[in-house]
Design a protein around this motif. Structure first.
Motif, PDB file in Angstrom:
ATOM      1  N   VAL A   1      16.611 -34.093  23.904  1.00 61.41           N
ATOM      2  CA  VAL A   1      17.215 -35.116  23.051  1.00 61.41           C
ATOM      3  C   VAL A   1      17.487 -34.494  21.687  1.00 61.41           C
ATOM      4  CG1 VAL A   1      16.928 -37.392  22.020  1.00 61.41           C
ATOM      5  CG2 VAL A   1      15.949 -36.904  24.280  1.00 61.41           C
ATOM      6  N   GLY A   2      18.765 -34.329  21.371  1.00 55.24           N
ATOM      7  CA  GLY A   2      19.175 -33.753  20.101  1.00 55.24           C
ATOM      8  C   GLY A   2      19.856 -32.412  20.292  1.00 55.24           C
ATOM      9  N   ALA A   3      21.081 -32.291  19.777  1.00 55.85           N
ATOM     10  CA  ALA A   3      21.869 -31.065  19.923  1.00 55.85           C
ATOM     11  C   ALA A   3      21.933 -30.286  18.619  1.00 55.85           C
ATOM     12  CB  ALA A   3      23.274 -31.393  20.426  1.00 55.85           C
ATOM     13  N   GLY A   4      20.837 -30.343  17.847  1.00 54.61           N
ATOM     14  CA  GLY A   4      20.713 -29.488  16.677  1.00 54.61           C
ATOM     15  C   GLY A   4      20.081 -28.171  17.071  1.00 54.61           C
ATOM     16  N   PHE A   5      19.551 -27.446  16.095  1.00 61.91           N
ATOM     17  CA  PHE A   5      18.982 -26.134  16.384  1.00 61.91           C
ATOM     18  C   PHE A   5      17.788 -26.214  17.329  1.00 61.91           C
ATOM     19  CE2 PHE A   5      21.215 -24.314  12.605  1.00 61.91           C
ATOM     20  CZ  PHE A   5      21.806 -23.249  13.275  1.00 61.91           C
ATOM     21  N   SER A   6      16.904 -27.190  17.129  1.00 65.79           N
ATOM     22  CA  SER A   6      15.729 -27.288  18.004  1.00 65.79           C
ATOM     23  C   SER A   6      16.144 -27.440  19.454  1.00 65.79           C
ATOM     24  CB  SER A   6      14.848 -28.470  17.589  1.00 65.79           C
ATOM     25  OG  SER A   6      14.232 -28.243  16.353  1.00 65.79           O
ATOM     26  N   GLY A   7      16.977 -28.437  19.715  1.00 69.81           N
ATOM     27  CA  GLY A   7      17.375 -28.698  21.092  1.00 69.81           C
ATOM     28  C   GLY A   7      18.180 -27.570  21.696  1.00 69.81           C
ATOM     29  N   ALA A   8      19.100 -26.995  20.924  1.00 70.18           N
ATOM     30  CA  ALA A   8      19.964 -25.942  21.448  1.00 70.18           C
ATOM     31  C   ALA A   8      19.169 -24.699  21.815  1.00 70.18           C
ATOM     32  CB  ALA A   8      21.047 -25.596  20.421  1.00 70.18           C
ATOM     33  N   VAL A   9      18.252 -24.291  20.948  1.00 67.04           N
ATOM     34  CA  VAL A   9      17.481 -23.067  21.197  1.00 67.04           C
ATOM     35  C   VAL A   9      16.557 -23.256  22.404  1.00 67.04           C
ATOM     36  CG1 VAL A   9      15.724 -21.525  20.257  1.00 67.04           C
ATOM     37  CG2 VAL A   9      17.661 -22.235  18.836  1.00 67.04           C
TER      38      VAL A   9
ATOM     39  N   THR B   1       8.450 -33.945  14.399  1.00 73.24           N
ATOM     40  CA  THR B   1       7.121 -33.626  13.852  1.00 73.24           C
ATOM     41  C   THR B   1       6.972 -34.109  12.407  1.00 73.24           C
ATOM     42  OG1 THR B   1       7.804 -31.411  13.133  1.00 73.24           O
ATOM     43  CG2 THR B   1       6.902 -31.623  15.363  1.00 73.24           C
ATOM     44  N   TYR B   2       7.971 -34.809  11.881  1.00 73.68           N
ATOM     45  CA  TYR B   2       7.927 -35.396  10.541  1.00 73.68           C
ATOM     46  C   TYR B   2       7.524 -34.357   9.482  1.00 73.68           C
ATOM     47  CZ  TYR B   2       7.240 -38.982   6.929  1.00 73.68           C
ATOM     48  OH  TYR B   2       7.325 -39.744   5.762  1.00 73.68           O
ATOM     49  N   ARG B   3       8.275 -33.250   9.474  1.00 69.88           N
ATOM     50  CA  ARG B   3       8.053 -32.190   8.492  1.00 69.88           C
ATOM     51  C   ARG B   3       9.404 -31.693   8.004  1.00 69.88           C
ATOM     52  NH1 ARG B   3       5.560 -27.486  11.174  1.00 69.88           N
ATOM     53  NH2 ARG B   3       6.766 -28.244  12.935  1.00 69.88           N
ATOM     54  N   TYR B   4       9.447 -31.230   6.756  1.00 67.21           N
ATOM     55  CA  TYR B   4      10.657 -30.583   6.273  1.00 67.21           C
ATOM     56  C   TYR B   4      10.640 -29.136   6.762  1.00 67.21           C
ATOM     57  CZ  TYR B   4      14.367 -28.697   3.461  1.00 67.21           C
ATOM     58  OH  TYR B   4      15.539 -28.089   3.085  1.00 67.21           O
ATOM     59  N   LEU B   5      11.704 -28.727   7.473  1.00 63.80           N
ATOM     60  CA  LEU B   5      11.771 -27.389   8.049  1.00 63.80           C
ATOM     61  C   LEU B   5      13.082 -26.723   7.663  1.00 63.80           C
ATOM     62  CD1 LEU B   5      10.614 -28.173  11.723  1.00 63.80           C
ATOM     63  CD2 LEU B   5       9.204 -27.294   9.849  1.00 63.80           C
ATOM     64  N   ASP B   6      13.017 -25.492   7.164  1.00 61.08           N
ATOM     65  CA  ASP B   6      14.227 -24.705   7.000  1.00 61.08           C
ATOM     66  C   ASP B   6      14.760 -24.305   8.372  1.00 61.08           C
ATOM     67  OD1 ASP B   6      14.403 -24.742   4.215  1.00 61.08           O
ATOM     68  OD2 ASP B   6      13.027 -23.052   3.998  1.00 61.08           O
ATOM     69  N   MET B   7      16.026 -23.895   8.411  1.00 60.46           N
ATOM     70  CA  MET B   7      16.645 -23.583   9.695  1.00 60.46           C
ATOM     71  C   MET B   7      15.927 -22.456  10.423  1.00 60.46           C
ATOM     72  SD  MET B   7      20.730 -23.883   8.906  1.00 60.46           S
ATOM     73  CE  MET B   7      20.610 -23.033   7.326  1.00 60.46           C
ATOM     74  N   ASP B   8      15.517 -21.424   9.691  1.00 59.46           N
ATOM     75  CA  ASP B   8      14.878 -20.292  10.362  1.00 59.46           C
ATOM     76  C   ASP B   8      13.541 -20.694  10.978  1.00 59.46           C
ATOM     77  OD1 ASP B   8      13.801 -20.545   7.729  1.00 59.46           O
ATOM     78  OD2 ASP B   8      12.981 -18.523   7.883  1.00 59.46           O
ATOM     79  N   VAL B   9      12.808 -21.566  10.290  1.00 61.79           N
ATOM     80  CA  VAL B   9      11.532 -22.047  10.834  1.00 61.79           C
ATOM     81  C   VAL B   9      11.784 -22.934  12.052  1.00 61.79           C
ATOM     82  CG1 VAL B   9       9.422 -23.330  10.324  1.00 61.79           C
ATOM     83  CG2 VAL B   9      10.450 -21.878   8.565  1.00 61.79           C
ATOM     84  N   THR B  10      12.811 -23.755  11.984  1.00 62.20           N
ATOM     85  CA  THR B  10      13.179 -24.595  13.127  1.00 62.20           C
ATOM     86  C   THR B  10      13.455 -23.738  14.360  1.00 62.20           C
ATOM     87  OG1 THR B  10      14.132 -26.289  11.676  1.00 62.20           O
ATOM     88  CG2 THR B  10      14.870 -26.272  13.970  1.00 62.20           C
ATOM     89  N   ILE B  11      14.212 -22.664  14.182  1.00 59.04           N
ATOM     90  CA  ILE B  11      14.540 -21.788  15.304  1.00 59.04           C
ATOM     91  C   ILE B  11      13.300 -21.061  15.803  1.00 59.04           C
ATOM     92  CG2 ILE B  11      15.839 -19.713  15.956  1.00 59.04           C
ATOM     93  CD1 ILE B  11      18.050 -20.751  14.024  1.00 59.04           C
ATOM     94  N   ARG B  12      12.471 -20.563  14.882  1.00 61.49           N
ATOM     95  CA  ARG B  12      11.234 -19.895  15.289  1.00 61.49           C
ATOM     96  C   ARG B  12      10.365 -20.832  16.120  1.00 61.49           C
ATOM     97  NH1 ARG B  12       9.366 -16.376  17.491  1.00 61.49           N
ATOM     98  NH2 ARG B  12      10.411 -14.929  16.050  1.00 61.49           N
ATOM     99  N   GLU B  13      10.188 -22.072  15.662  1.00 59.40           N
ATOM    100  CA  GLU B  13       9.341 -23.009  16.393  1.00 59.40           C
ATOM    101  C   GLU B  13       9.957 -23.375  17.738  1.00 59.40           C
ATOM    102  OE1 GLU B  13       8.152 -26.349  14.044  1.00 59.40           O
ATOM    103  OE2 GLU B  13       6.955 -25.112  12.668  1.00 59.40           O
ATOM    104  N   ALA B  14      11.287 -23.456  17.801  1.00 56.34           N
ATOM    105  CA  ALA B  14      11.943 -23.762  19.077  1.00 56.34           C
ATOM    106  C   ALA B  14      11.745 -22.622  20.072  1.00 56.34           C
ATOM    107  CB  ALA B  14      13.426 -24.026  18.843  1.00 56.34           C
TER     108      ALA B  14
END
Length: 381
Positions: free
Chosen positions: A6-14, A343-356
């Protein structure tokens, strides 16, 4: 195994890409008519400018694997974020650096002199600042704090800086040299064709089905073996514990025939100016040439039920509510919550991708070991 994301942003795509490369078939849905979430970019028809539709995003990281990952799906151009601010009718560079200090105080201090001078300005009575205001006064003293932090922060967060935690300010640097690069990471740049093209490249695989204009309903989970959910955590549970607090942004878009402000980002620190900043989007693509310009005046306010959530507030009340939602999430089955909203946190894009990446790999490891899939691979608390 059928997987829904659910969600086609960086988290979902990666996550989707990692799973299909491991042999899975994945469905990705998003309620919006476009990919990339709040990172969505599109060409303005009249000017040709690449517009960051939901506000600007600059890619910066020290994570070598993440940098290699995004460059696999898009060519990147070098980009240095040099932010300016207008305060008291004058323009200064941010973050506060040696030029800012000398210009503001009318001095010609060398680095060691400036360091001593700023320390002499600091309010030193409080050894352990707890609030944003206390930290600011300890950090740079009353005059710089008032000019560069106080008014902007009130507008951005909608409350007095004495109500915000000191941790917000601790990550803002003061430099005793003339380096005005807003970030300090090794890798900095912009995807040449915009972020939406980058996300489209990640999702470009025959085993990924993308459905836009499709809202998630919890009943959908019954048709899949596992769900990765990057929507609002409270929304998944129908806001049964209340709504988690966010700030949202309103954009006043305008065009200009020429160069409006000569830089990508101009902050406005004075409280009397209702907006926090103006962004001029052609300056985010300095390798392109455009006569016309697209600009946004940016206003921050409390997020309502129908608004786009941007910045999680995470003050005392929100953290207590978050704890209740985390308990609910850990009691759910067949769903993993990911990303900024999940996760109700502010995440930069690189951190979002790392976590994904780490989430997808953790999921695959758990499947191979026949282990349970956790609700969170990255704890919200």
């Amino acid at each position: 195994m059928k997987v829904l994301i659910v969600g086609a942003g960086f988290s979902g795509a990666v996550i989707a890409r990692e799973l299909v490369e491991a042999g899975y078939r994945v469905t990705v849905i998003d309620r919006r008519p476009h990919l990339a979430g709040n990172c969505h970019t599109e060409r303005d028809v009249d000017t040709g400018v690449m517009v960051h539709v939901y506000g600007p995003h600059i890619f910066h990281t020290d994570d070598e694997e993440v940098w290699a990952y995004v460059n696999r799906f898009s060519s990147f151009q070098p980009y240095v974020n040099r932010v300016k601010t207008t305060v008291g009718g004058r323009v200064y560079s941010l973050p506060i650096n040696l030029h800012t200090i000398n210009q503001f105080f009318g001095t010609t201090l060398r680095p060691d002199e400036a360091r001593e001078f700023i320390e002499s300005q600091a309010v030193t009575g409080n050894a352990n600042p707890r609030t944003f205001e206390e930290q600011g006064l300890r950090f740079v003293g009353p005059r710089l704090y008032k000019a560069f932090f106080h008014g902007y922060t009130k507008k951005q967060w909608g409350c007095h800086p004495s109500e915000l935690p000191a941790s917000i300010l601790k990550r803002l640097p003061v430099r005793f040299n003339y380096n005005d690069n807003y970030f300090f990471h090794r890798f900095q740049g912009m995807p040449e064709q915009g972020y939406t093209a980058l996300v489209a490249g990640i999702l470009d695989h025959p085993n990924i089905e993308v459905r836009l204009n499709t809202s998630f309903q919890r009943a959908m989970a019954a048709d899949y073996d596992h769900v990765f959910y990057s929507g609002p955590l409270d929304g998944y549970f129908d806001y049964s514990e209340g709504r988690l607090g966010y700030r949202t942004l309103d954009f006043e878009r305008f065009t200009y025939d020429g160069d409006y402000q000569g830089c990508a980002v101009m902050n406005y620190g004075d409280e009397s100016v209702p907006y926090t900043r103006i962004t001029e989007h052609k300056h985010f693509s300095p390798w392109e040439q455009h006569r016309g310009s697209v600009c946004y005046r940016e206003y921050s306010r409390a997020c309502g039920p129908d608004d786009i959530p941007y910045y999680p507030i995470r003050l005392v009340d929100e953290k207590a509510m978050l704890a209740r939602y985390v308990d609910k999430a850990k009691g759910a089955r067949g769903v993993t919550f990911v990303g900024r909203l999940g996760t109700y946190r502010y995440l930069d894009m690189d951190v979002t991708i790392r976590e994904a990446l780490d989430t997808a790999r953790g999921f695959l490891d758990a499947r191979r070991g026949d282990q349970p899939i956790p609700a969170f691979f990255n704890e919200p608390m």
